[in-house]
Design a protein around this motif. Structure first.
Motif, PDB file in Angstrom:
ATOM      1  N   ASP A   3       0.863  -1.169   0.000  1.00  0.00           N
ATOM      2  CA  ASP A   3       0.000   0.000   0.000  1.00  0.00           C
ATOM      3  C   ASP A   3       0.907   1.229   0.000  1.00  0.00           C
ATOM      4  N   ARG A   4       1.155   1.796  -1.212  1.00  0.00           N
ATOM      5  CA  ARG A   4       2.131   2.889  -1.321  1.00  0.00           C
ATOM      6  C   ARG A   4       1.632   4.164  -0.630  1.00  0.00           C
ATOM      7  N   TYR A   5       0.310   4.296  -0.512  1.00  0.00           N
ATOM      8  CA  TYR A   5      -0.234   5.510   0.106  1.00  0.00           C
ATOM      9  C   TYR A   5       0.197   5.606   1.576  1.00  0.00           C
ATOM     10  N   ILE A   6       0.259   4.438   2.268  1.00  0.00           N
ATOM     11  CA  ILE A   6       0.696   4.470   3.683  1.00  0.00           C
ATOM     12  C   ILE A   6       2.134   4.979   3.762  1.00  0.00           C
ATOM     13  N   ASP A   7       2.992   4.503   2.841  1.00  0.00           N
ATOM     14  CA  ASP A   7       4.392   4.968   2.837  1.00  0.00           C
ATOM     15  C   ASP A   7       4.422   6.489   2.630  1.00  0.00           C
ATOM     16  N   PHE A   8       3.603   6.948   1.659  1.00  0.00           N
ATOM     17  CA  PHE A   8       3.578   8.374   1.355  1.00  0.00           C
ATOM     18  C   PHE A   8       3.057   9.168   2.568  1.00  0.00           C
ATOM     19  N   ILE A 381     -17.132 -23.301  17.767  1.00  0.00           N
ATOM     20  CA  ILE A 381     -17.178 -23.024  16.321  1.00  0.00           C
ATOM     21  C   ILE A 381     -17.437 -21.533  16.131  1.00  0.00           C
ATOM     22  N   ASN A 382     -16.539 -20.871  15.454  1.00  0.00           N
ATOM     23  CA  ASN A 382     -16.653 -19.428  15.249  1.00  0.00           C
ATOM     24  C   ASN A 382     -16.317 -19.070  13.810  1.00  0.00           C
ATOM     25  N   ALA A 383     -16.820 -17.920  13.400  1.00  0.00           N
ATOM     26  CA  ALA A 383     -16.466 -17.397  12.076  1.00  0.00           C
ATOM     27  C   ALA A 383     -15.507 -16.222  12.272  1.00  0.00           C
ATOM     28  N   VAL A 384     -14.543 -16.106  11.368  1.00  0.00           N
ATOM     29  CA  VAL A 384     -13.686 -14.918  11.327  1.00  0.00           C
ATOM     30  C   VAL A 384     -14.046 -14.213  10.021  1.00  0.00           C
ATOM     31  N   ALA A 385     -14.422 -12.947  10.134  1.00  0.00           N
ATOM     32  CA  ALA A 385     -14.872 -12.215   8.947  1.00  0.00           C
ATOM     33  C   ALA A 385     -13.865 -11.137   8.584  1.00  0.00           C
ATOM     34  N   PRO A 386     -12.932 -11.441   7.654  1.00  0.00           N
ATOM     35  CA  PRO A 386     -11.971 -10.406   7.266  1.00  0.00           C
ATOM     36  C   PRO A 386     -12.646  -9.310   6.449  1.00  0.00           C
ATOM     37  N   GLY A 387     -12.072  -8.114   6.540  1.00  0.00           N
ATOM     38  CA  GLY A 387     -12.473  -7.018   5.660  1.00  0.00           C
ATOM     39  C   GLY A 387     -11.528  -7.031   4.474  1.00  0.00           C
ATOM     40  N   PHE A 388     -10.978  -5.873   4.125  1.00  0.00           N
ATOM     41  CA  PHE A 388     -10.044  -5.805   2.990  1.00  0.00           C
ATOM     42  C   PHE A 388      -8.665  -6.253   3.466  1.00  0.00           C
ATOM     43  N   ILE A 389      -8.197  -7.393   2.922  1.00  0.00           N
ATOM     44  CA  ILE A 389      -6.881  -7.927   3.286  1.00  0.00           C
ATOM     45  C   ILE A 389      -6.019  -7.946   2.028  1.00  0.00           C
ATOM     46  N   GLU A 390      -4.754  -7.549   2.169  1.00  0.00           N
ATOM     47  CA  GLU A 390      -3.851  -7.479   1.003  1.00  0.00           C
ATOM     48  C   GLU A 390      -3.418  -8.893   0.591  1.00  0.00           C
ATOM     49  N   THR A 391      -4.094  -9.467  -0.408  1.00  0.00           N
ATOM     50  CA  THR A 391      -3.729 -10.801  -0.913  1.00  0.00           C
ATOM     51  C   THR A 391      -3.883 -10.799  -2.437  1.00  0.00           C
ATOM     52  N   SER A 410     -11.919   2.501  10.012  1.00  0.00           N
ATOM     53  CA  SER A 410     -11.363   3.428  11.015  1.00  0.00           C
ATOM     54  C   SER A 410      -9.853   3.477  10.940  1.00  0.00           C
ATOM     55  N   LEU A 411      -9.211   2.377  10.519  1.00  0.00           N
ATOM     56  CA  LEU A 411      -7.751   2.361  10.458  1.00  0.00           C
ATOM     57  C   LEU A 411      -7.232   2.824   9.093  1.00  0.00           C
ATOM     58  N   GLY A 412      -8.151   3.050   8.136  1.00  0.00           N
ATOM     59  CA  GLY A 412      -7.795   3.676   6.856  1.00  0.00           C
ATOM     60  C   GLY A 412      -6.847   2.881   5.987  1.00  0.00           C
ATOM     61  N   GLN A 413      -6.823   1.579   6.114  1.00  0.00           N
ATOM     62  CA  GLN A 413      -5.897   0.752   5.322  1.00  0.00           C
ATOM     63  C   GLN A 413      -6.408  -0.673   5.273  1.00  0.00           C
ATOM     64  N   GLY A 414      -5.828  -1.464   4.383  1.00  0.00           N
ATOM     65  CA  GLY A 414      -6.141  -2.874   4.351  1.00  0.00           C
ATOM     66  C   GLY A 414      -5.356  -3.605   5.427  1.00  0.00           C
TER      67      GLY A 414
END
Ligand SMILES: NC(=O)c1ccc[n+]([C@@H]2O[C@H](COP(=O)([O-])OP(=O)(O)OC[C@H]3O[C@@H](n4cnc5c(N)ncnc54)[C@H](O)[C@@H]3O)[C@@H](O)[C@H]2O)c1
Length: 450
Positions: A3-8, A381-391, A410-414
């Protein structure tokens, strides 16, 4: 994909420009590093009602810098706003706030510390499940904690996170496990979550290798999130069995060789998949992570039967059929852990993903419905629900949508595959039998969904 925007945004020029233009300013999140021992490296402030005492009893295993607002002599040092150190972690017990007028204690406790939080601080509020309280005013006050904590999570800066944990009667002894997770960088990309903790009789004996002696199967383990999960479970001491489709054999075997585990090449939708698994896992299993998943996106108007069927078969039908077979055959041991990789698409819905979202919502429903039945055997038994993950999956999304997906939280990134893997590894621990039938979102408090 980086995520180049975070570097910037974190460079000296970028920081000034982003601030001047009012653009999102995502912080580089602190993650758990190999070899680290303490969940909290810095000051931990504990306060509030009676559960704070339970937390204080093991707080010296979390950090050696424990603070409270109180000036009474105790194991904690008095923390004075503006004079004490920046806070890396905060626990506030709100379980005894049972009337609307007592809720002001939330403001009184949190306001003085909001400008004194360290980089990537982790905050936890404890409460009692409103549904277990008979007094409607008390239940209402405890429910108010949800609105407060989700909002405060959105106000945190510099990578801060906040969760609310409703602690069931008799579950106080289970608090160390969740606090080790939610107060540490292991939960870097989890925020604004509300979880329910119930009693559980199987404790973790060695926090450095909480999964030692446990056998874990991970499907779709050749790459992406599945590979990170296998790696993290192995780090935590599990004997890992990595599964993926035959075309992924080379990657799968390379990872297996590195982790010292075992591999199975199998299409989880094959007709004899259950029989093959039971045969190859004849020495039993303690943890199963249904991570294998596919997308075949089209709006419903253009959705082909092939796209629909493939997604439902891999993402929903296979985890159902295989888990039932592993249970019925006794392959999955008592006190086992089943973890299903869902998605926030299954909570919020997503244009072009009717098939995918249906399959992922189905997994959340599966966890909810099966949990009470499996708890008799101590199985969670549980579910894990990812949001946007860098893959590789999200790298294929067109640029505009990908940028929106990254910033709309809220964290503004993947997140990174490691973030999902840490949540799975925590839910795989013996003591997390105290959580079951729930969906844990790993999404940086994405604006999508409730
Ligand atoms: N990447 C994200 O942002 C994201 C977000 C939400 C949920 N998820 C979920 O997380 C999981 C992993 O996602 P990822 O991004 O790492 O995906 P990925 O495409 O990189 O990896 C998926 C793996 O599953 C394997 N697989 C697919 N079909 C299989 C089958 N029939 N039998 C056995 N293995 C099979 C693939 O070969 C691959 O190795 C998926 O369930 C996905 O839906 C991902």
């Amino acid at each position: 994909m980086s995520d180049r925007y975070i570097d910037f945004a974190n460079s000296s020029i970028g920081h000034r420009l982003v601030g001047a233009l009012g653009l999102p300013a995502p912080t580089r999140l602190e993650r758990w590093q190999a070899g680290r021992l303490r969940p909290v490296e810095g000051a931990l402030l504990i306060g509030g009602g009676p559960l704070a005492e339970h937390v204080s009893a093991f707080a010296n295993r979390l950090t050696d810098a424990i603070y409270s607002y109180s000036t009474e002599p105790s194991i904690a040092t008095a923390w004075i706003p503006g004079h004490g150190p920046k806070l890396k972690a905060v626990v506030f017990d709100a379980s005894d706030l049972l009337h609307a007028d007592q809720l002001k204690q939330l403001r009184e406790f949190f306001q003085p510390l909001m400008k004194n939080l360290d980089h990537c601080a982790h905050l936890v509020i404890l409460g009692r499940d409103p549904q277990t309280l008979r007094d409607p005013f008390a239940a209402s006050a405890q429910r108010a904690l949800e609105g407060f904590s989700r909002s405060l999570a959105k106000e945190l800066r510099n990578g801060g996170t906040l969760q609310l944990i409703y602690v069931g009667e008799g579950a106080e002894a289970q608090l160390e496990g969740p606090l080790r997770f939610f107060l540490s960088p292991k939960s870097a990309f989890v925020s604004g979550q509300v979880l329910r903790l119930t009693p559980c009789s199987t404790p973790v004996t060695d926090w450095t290798r909480p999964l030692a002696g446990r056998k874990a199967l991970v499907t779709g383990a050749a790459r992406g999130i599945g590979a990170a999960i296998a790696e993290t479970l192995a780090r935590d001491g599990a004997d890992v069995i990595l599964l993926d489709v035959p075309p992924a054999k080379t990657d799968l075997e390379a990872l297996t060789a590195r982790l010292g585990g075992r591999s199975i090449t199998l299409d989880i939708c094959a007709e004899d998949a259950a029989a093959q698994l039971i045969e190859q896992l004849s020495d039993g299993l303690d943890i199963v992570v249904h991570n294998a998943g596919i997308t075949r996106d089209k709006t419903l108007a253009n959705m082909t039967p092939e796209f629909w069927d493939a997604v439902l078969a891999v993402n929903l039908n296979a985890p159902q059929v295989l888990t039932k077979a592993l249970l019925d055959s006794g392959t999955l041991h008592d006190n086992g852990r089943v973890i299903l990789l869902a998605s926030i698409s299954g909570i919020a819905g997503n244009r072009g993903q009717t098939n995918y979202a249906a399959s992922k919502a189905g997994l959340i429903g599966l966890a909810q419905a099966w949990a009470p039945l499996l708890s008799e055997r101590g199985i969670s038994i549980n579910a894990v629900a990812p949001g946007f993950i860098e893959t590789q999956m999200t790298a294929r999304i067109p640029f505009g949508l990908r940028e929106a997906g990254r910033r709309m939280s809220s964290l503004g990134q993947g997140g990174l595959p490691q973030d999902v893997a840490e949540a799975v590894a925590w839910l795989a621990q013996p003591g997390t039998g105290a959580f079951t039938g729930q969906a844990l979102r790993v999404c940086g408090q994405s604006v999508l969904g409730a």
